[in-house]
Design an enzyme around this catalytic site. Structure first.
Site, PDB file in Angstrom:
ATOM      1  N   LYS A 119      29.380 -69.465 -87.196  1.00 32.11           N
ATOM      2  CA  LYS A 119      28.934 -68.427 -86.260  1.00 32.11           C
ATOM      3  C   LYS A 119      28.157 -68.979 -85.066  1.00 32.11           C
ATOM      4  O   LYS A 119      28.228 -68.434 -83.970  1.00 32.11           O
ATOM      5  CB  LYS A 119      28.133 -67.337 -86.971  1.00 32.11           C
ATOM      6  CG  LYS A 119      26.947 -67.773 -87.787  1.00 32.11           C
ATOM      7  CD  LYS A 119      26.360 -66.580 -88.556  1.00 32.11           C
ATOM      8  CE  LYS A 119      25.168 -67.009 -89.414  1.00 32.11           C
ATOM      9  NZ  LYS A 119      25.585 -67.861 -90.555  1.00 32.11           N
ATOM     10  N   ASN A 142      20.148 -65.228 -84.028  1.00 33.46           N
ATOM     11  CA  ASN A 142      19.872 -66.172 -85.114  1.00 33.46           C
ATOM     12  C   ASN A 142      20.041 -67.615 -84.657  1.00 33.46           C
ATOM     13  O   ASN A 142      19.768 -68.545 -85.404  1.00 33.46           O
ATOM     14  CB  ASN A 142      20.814 -65.878 -86.292  1.00 33.46           C
ATOM     15  CG  ASN A 142      20.421 -66.593 -87.556  1.00 33.46           C
ATOM     16  OD1 ASN A 142      19.262 -66.540 -87.981  1.00 33.46           O
ATOM     17  ND2 ASN A 142      21.375 -67.289 -88.171  1.00 33.46           N
ATOM     18  N   HIS A 187      23.045 -68.105-100.043  1.00 33.95           N
ATOM     19  CA  HIS A 187      21.875 -67.241-100.220  1.00 33.95           C
ATOM     20  C   HIS A 187      21.908 -66.486-101.557  1.00 33.95           C
ATOM     21  O   HIS A 187      21.431 -65.350-101.643  1.00 33.95           O
ATOM     22  CB  HIS A 187      21.761 -66.237 -99.065  1.00 33.95           C
ATOM     23  CG  HIS A 187      21.724 -66.879 -97.715  1.00 33.95           C
ATOM     24  ND1 HIS A 187      20.752 -67.781 -97.349  1.00 33.95           N
ATOM     25  CD2 HIS A 187      22.568 -66.784 -96.655  1.00 33.95           C
ATOM     26  CE1 HIS A 187      20.982 -68.191 -96.108  1.00 33.95           C
ATOM     27  NE2 HIS A 187      22.073 -67.622 -95.675  1.00 33.95           N
TER      28      HIS A 187
END
Length: 439
Positions: A119, A142, A187
């Site tokens: 990304k 981010n 995560h």
């Protein structure tokens, strides 16, 4: 939230670069509100940059401040499931993140990108190619600059990288186009399972005009979506795809050739998918990707992402420190052209991941697996060559005398960095310093 008149007390939970951007934003655009900061750390980053009128509670939670708040803005690093935050949610007080504040404020077009891997590259390249059309483009989220710090009346287009953590607390972000690149285990120390992680990512499509999804990864498709769903693929038919034209691989847009793959400087098959995504995003936002082809031809990618930091005596040193999960390391390995031995450095904080998918790929390569860091031992069973070290510096000191022409030394750790480094950038910089010393 169009009416800030009822908001008198705001608590910013978690400082750092994002929390600091929230405090600055509120001071500029909503100076009438009282802002208080809570951080469970004794000396959080960004503390010295706060103005003296901002009151802080450090080293733990302050339930009294949370109970008095009209709005709580939480750092992406704080899970919504945190008991103190859940208590606020159950009381009916809004709990949002910085991207939601951005969504309330912005009237200009926004493009956004999420996914387990790639990304940052897609976000950066989308911004650069859009700027080639003459637009004033602001890129962040981010990656790089926090979204709230990007706000300026002169901006024509915002391009944001959004993490699952940011999307958890975002409800009203309107997007001209949104892309979900891929989904892989990451995560798992934060989510109950991979489906919960996927659902957080899918929130990017909630108010998007067009959804850009990966034809090779069905998990990226929205469960329900009323607008156009545009596909990209490097292995099958799609709206934006890879195809042979006159004996050469070519990137295609809706059946039309755009550019030959040999004209790109980017390394790795995964980056072909990234470029196709950029084409799709720009097209759906009404921006000409052809205006940006010269930018694309010279684009070498981002620092810490399959970046060659040293190439001496035929030995390449590749910094892929951004590979903080298994899928990212697999992507890096798939793009390699190997003439000698690959010395692959892995390890760090594994975040509860399963590293076994690396084994079959490693077995097909002439590789020496060099494991280090807190969870380095978890890689030992993946390959017969595996050797355990305490630190990355220990690895390099050991292998440097053995290196010969054609070898590649690659840091692609499949783990987070914070056992031994401040962040993945610091880890990559340390690797680059070692490469320059030993090359």
């Amino acid at each position: 939230m169009n009416d800030w008149q009822d908001v008198k007390n705001v608590v910013v939970a978690g400082l750092g670069i994002t929390g600091l951007s929230v405090v600055k934003y509120l001071g500029i655009y909503h100076p009438h509100v009282s802002v208080r900061v809570i951080d469970t750390r004794e000396n959080p980053p960004g503390l010295s940059e706060l103005t003296t009128d901002i009151v802080c509670h450090l080293g733990g939670w302050c339930r009294e401040w949370l109970a008095e708040a009209d709005l709580v803005v939480i750092n992406p690093g704080i899970a919504l499931s945190t008991p103190e935050i859940q208590q606020v949610v159950q009381s009916g007080t809004p709990v949002v993140g910085d991207i939601e504040l951005f969504a309330w404020h912005i009237k200009k077009p926004v493009i956004a990108i999420t996914g387990s891997n790639g990304k940052s590259t897609v976000t950066d390249l989308t911004g650069k190619m859009a700027a080639a059309s003459g637009l004033n483009v602001a890129v962040g989220g981010n990656i790089g600059i926090p979204a709230l710090d990007l706000i300026h009346e002169s901006v024509d287009l915002y391009v944001l990288e959004l993490s699952s953590f940011q999307l958890e607390t975002t409800q009203h972000l309107k997007l001209k186009a949104a892309a979900f690149l891929n989904l892989s285990e990451d995560h798992m120390d934060r989510y109950s399972d991979i489906e919960a992680y996927r659902q957080a990512k899918l929130r990017i499509f909630s108010h998007a005009e067009a959804a850009i999804v990966n034809q090779d990864d069905p998990c990226t498709f929205p469960d329900e979506f009323s607008g156009p769903v545009v596909t990209f693929s490097i292995s099958q038919n799609a709206d934006f795809a890879l195809q042979g034209v006159n004996g050469q691989e070519c990137l295609m847009a809706m059946g039309q050739p755009v550019i030959g793959c040999e004209q790109l400087k980017l390394v790795g098959r995964h980056n072909l998918a990234n470029v196709l995504t950029v084409f799709a995003l720009l097209h759906q936002a009404g921006i000409s990707y052809r205006d940006g082809l010269d930018v694309l031809k010279s684009y070498t990618g981002l620092t810490h992402r399959c970046q060659v930091v040293e190439d001496n005596h035929g030995i390449q040193w590749v910094n892929d420190s951004k590979a903080t999960n298994v899928a990212s390391t697999l992507a890096a390995l798939s793009g390699l052209v190997l003439k000698g031995t690959l010395y692959l450095l892995v390890g760090g904080v594994g975040k509860g991941a399963d590293f076994s998918p690396l084994a079959p790929v490693l077995n097909a390569l002439n590789v020496r697996l060099c494991c280090f860091g807190r969870d380095g031992e978890q890689f030992i069973e993946l390959h017969p060559s595996a050797k355990l070290y305490d630190t990355m510096a220990d690895v390099i000191a050991d292998i440097a005398p053995q290196l010969t022409c054609g070898d590649i030394v690659m840091l692609s750790p499949a783990c987070a960095s914070f056992d031994q480094f401040k962040n993945f950038m610091a880890r990559g910089d340390a690797f680059a310093d070692l490469a320059h010393h030993y090359a």
